[in-house]
Design a protein around this motif. Sequence first.
Motif, PDB file in Angstrom:
ATOM      1  N   SER A  99       0.831  -1.205   0.000  1.00 54.19           N
ATOM      2  CA  SER A  99       0.000   0.000   0.000  1.00 54.19           C
ATOM      3  C   SER A  99       0.866   1.255   0.000  1.00 54.19           C
ATOM      4  N   VAL A 100       2.023   1.195   0.658  1.00 48.48           N
ATOM      5  CA  VAL A 100       2.959   2.325   0.630  1.00 48.48           C
ATOM      6  C   VAL A 100       3.454   2.550  -0.799  1.00 48.48           C
ATOM      7  N   LYS A 101       3.757   1.456  -1.485  1.00 47.38           N
ATOM      8  CA  LYS A 101       4.212   1.581  -2.878  1.00 47.38           C
ATOM      9  C   LYS A 101       3.110   2.128  -3.779  1.00 47.38           C
ATOM     10  N   GLU A 102       1.869   1.754  -3.499  1.00 47.23           N
ATOM     11  CA  GLU A 102       0.751   2.265  -4.292  1.00 47.23           C
ATOM     12  C   GLU A 102       0.631   3.776  -4.123  1.00 47.23           C
ATOM     13  N   ARG A 103       0.802   4.252  -2.900  1.00 45.92           N
ATOM     14  CA  ARG A 103       0.754   5.692  -2.651  1.00 45.92           C
ATOM     15  C   ARG A 103       1.907   6.386  -3.365  1.00 45.92           C
ATOM     16  N   ALA A 104       3.081   5.744  -3.338  1.00 44.92           N
ATOM     17  CA  ALA A 104       4.240   6.307  -4.040  1.00 44.92           C
ATOM     18  C   ALA A 104       3.970   6.389  -5.535  1.00 44.92           C
ATOM     19  N   LYS A 105       3.415   5.314  -6.068  1.00 45.41           N
ATOM     20  CA  LYS A 105       3.106   5.266  -7.509  1.00 45.41           C
ATOM     21  C   LYS A 105       2.106   6.348  -7.891  1.00 45.41           C
TER      22      LYS A 105
END
Length: 261
Positions: free
Chosen positions: A46-52
Amino acid sequence: MNSPVKNEQKTLIQRTMRHQFRKILVVFPFAVFLASAVPAAETLQSVKERAKNYYWGIGGEQSYPKALQFYLTAAEGGDAEAQFISGGMYFKGLGTIKDFKKAFRLLHEAAKNGKSTAESEQILGQAFLLGSGVPKNYQKALQWYQSAAEKGNKEAQNELGFLYFVGNGVEQDAEKGGDYFLKAAYNGLVVAQYNVGIMYYTGRGVKTADLEKSYGWLNIAAANGHQPAKSAREYLETILSKEELTRAQHYSDEILKVIAP
């Protein structure tokens, strides 16, 4: 025999301890509930999704600095993809100033964790070759260049040619170095095209010297803006006969048909 005062003190202490223990029993479940609700428990995905989302501006604001912040959070959690992306952002200066040392550290971790590309492996090889952000190590440079070259990276192929040509990190083998220079040259790398031209001029790295082939490759490198190739081409034009020059220029045309665009 215990005195009445001491007995009273002991009773008071026991009552106080029971009272504090009951308070702990009441507070402890509430503390557990609070801990389970903290957003820090957010998954790496989910952190990576926010980054993306911040990186591409999906569904709202586009912000490289915020994207990098979240990618670094996931990278610190051991996520190879996040290490790879944040390393690339430091290398290119996206959302931050360029920082080759941080880029190397993150790209190196990502590669060790199974996430790399031909380009990132070439960057690691270059770092070890030049001692940029990491101590020089020709054997490690060779290792990363070899992997990148096998994936078709032309810069890595050219640098491998150099390492074999001079014998850095590997047993000197001019012909093997010449093979890598040729691969990079056919893949469209201008400096490699110049290197091949010089090889044919000197006869080192090829079976025999050939001034017509030397001119043919130098002619292509010069046409692509390589200044030393232009000077070498002009010199060869003074020593080649008209017939040799015609054949050499025809050789350039033949090479152009198979060079990668």
